[in-house]
Design an enzyme around this catalytic site. Structure first.
Site, short mmCIF file in Angstrom:
data_model
loop_
_atom_site.label_atom_id
_atom_site.label_comp_id
_atom_site.label_asym_id
_atom_site.label_seq_id
_atom_site.Cartn_x
_atom_site.Cartn_y
_atom_site.Cartn_z
CB SER A 117 -0.79 -0.05 1.19
OG SER A 117 -2.13 0.92 0.94
CG ASP B 178 -7.51 -3.10 -2.14
OD1 ASP B 178 -8.03 -2.44 -1.75
OD2 ASP B 178 -6.17 -3.66 -1.94
CG HIS C 155 -5.49 -2.71 1.06
ND1 HIS C 155 -4.94 -2.33 -0.19
CD2 HIS C 155 -4.84 -1.91 1.94
CE1 HIS C 155 -3.89 -1.52 0.00
NE2 HIS C 155 -3.96 -1.08 1.35
#
Length: 278
Positions: free
Chosen positions: A147, A223, A256
């Site tokens: 991320s 995600d 995620h």
């Protein structure tokens, strides 16, 4: 640097260190996994950059990376995600996406952030110099992250290809100049000069300069940040235009979370081991 804690792990050692950072102007902690091969001589390292709200402990405890790192003879170097401590600026409203835990791996130029928030230089220079002088590391490096940390890994590698043999990322913020997380962080840390923002945007860097580094990116198609924040299509388009060696894999059903990372971290470590020579 001082040991805060350590445990035996897959024949190696999982260690947490503390040191005083001149770059960040504060005390920092970071984690290291040393594989059993480090008892016999220096080993290469994979640097892992974590995402928003994380510390160095998230990856150490959740990713399950040590087993494969021990097999391959890879050290894992895991910094924190921002400067910490009394006197370090934080978001006035305590937001998760700016300030503590959200350093974005940039060198801030704007007050009050510029006094401490220089995570780019910390990861690029200060931390490697420290661990390579104190630990049995051979100076060969790869870099990866998740991320915000995937963004950091890609930017650091693309801007400094002589420092890393390969780069990978999980669900990276691929085009931060064109997403809400990026707008908020880059405007706060760097001001409104979008030319300065572009130096921390992997898609723009790849489009402008290309890269010969091997790159692996995994992205879950479930995600919930995919469309608004992550924008892997921009990274793929930049790679296509520049001829860069990017393998971008869309993984069905993955979100995620660290379950996603744990599912594919072995692939990433084996990818890096190929180029690190283990």
């Amino acid at each position: 640097m001082n040991i805060v804690q350590q445990q035996k792990c897959f024949g190696g050692r999982q260690i947490r260190y503390q040191h005083d950072s001149k770059t960040l102007n504060c005390s920092m902690q970071f984690s290291v996994f040393l594989p059993p091969q480090a008892e016999q001589g220096p080993v290469p390292a994979v640097y892992w950059l974590s995402g928003l709200t994380c510390t160095d402990e998230n990856f150490s405890s959740k990713a399950g990376a040590q087993r494969v790192a021990a097999e391959l003879g890879l050290a894992l170097i895991i910094p924190d995600t921002s400067p910490r401590g009394n006197g370090v600026a934080d978001d006035a409203e305590g937001a998760y996406d700016l300030g503590l835990g959200a350093g974005f791996y940039v060198n801030a130029t704007q007050a009050p952030w510029s006094s401490h928030y220089r995570m780019y230089d910390y990861v690029l220079s200060e931390l490697p110099a420290l661990v390579e002088s104190e630990l049995p590391l051979n100076g060969k490096r790869a870099i990866s992250g998740h991320s915000m940390g995937g963004h950091g890994a890609l930017v650091l590698a693309l801007r400094n290809p002589e420092r890393f043999v390969s780069v990978s990322a999980f669900a990276p913020i691929s085009n931060p100049t064109d997403c809400p997380w990026g707008h908020k962080a880059l405007s706060a840390y760097l001001g409104e000069d979008r030319a300065a923002w572009a130096e921390y945007d992997a898609s723009l860097l790849l489009k402008a300069k290309g890269s010969s580094l091997p790159m692996l990116v995994d992205q879950g198609d479930a995600d919930n940040f995919l469309a608004e924040q992550l924008k892997p299509e921009a990274l793929q388009a930049a790679a296509n235009e520049s001829g860069a060696k990017l393998e971008l894999r869309l993984q069905p059903g993955y979100d995620h979370s660290y379950y996603f990372i744990a599912s594919f971290i072995e692939d990433h470590l084996r990818f890096h081991a190929e180029y690190l020579g283990t």
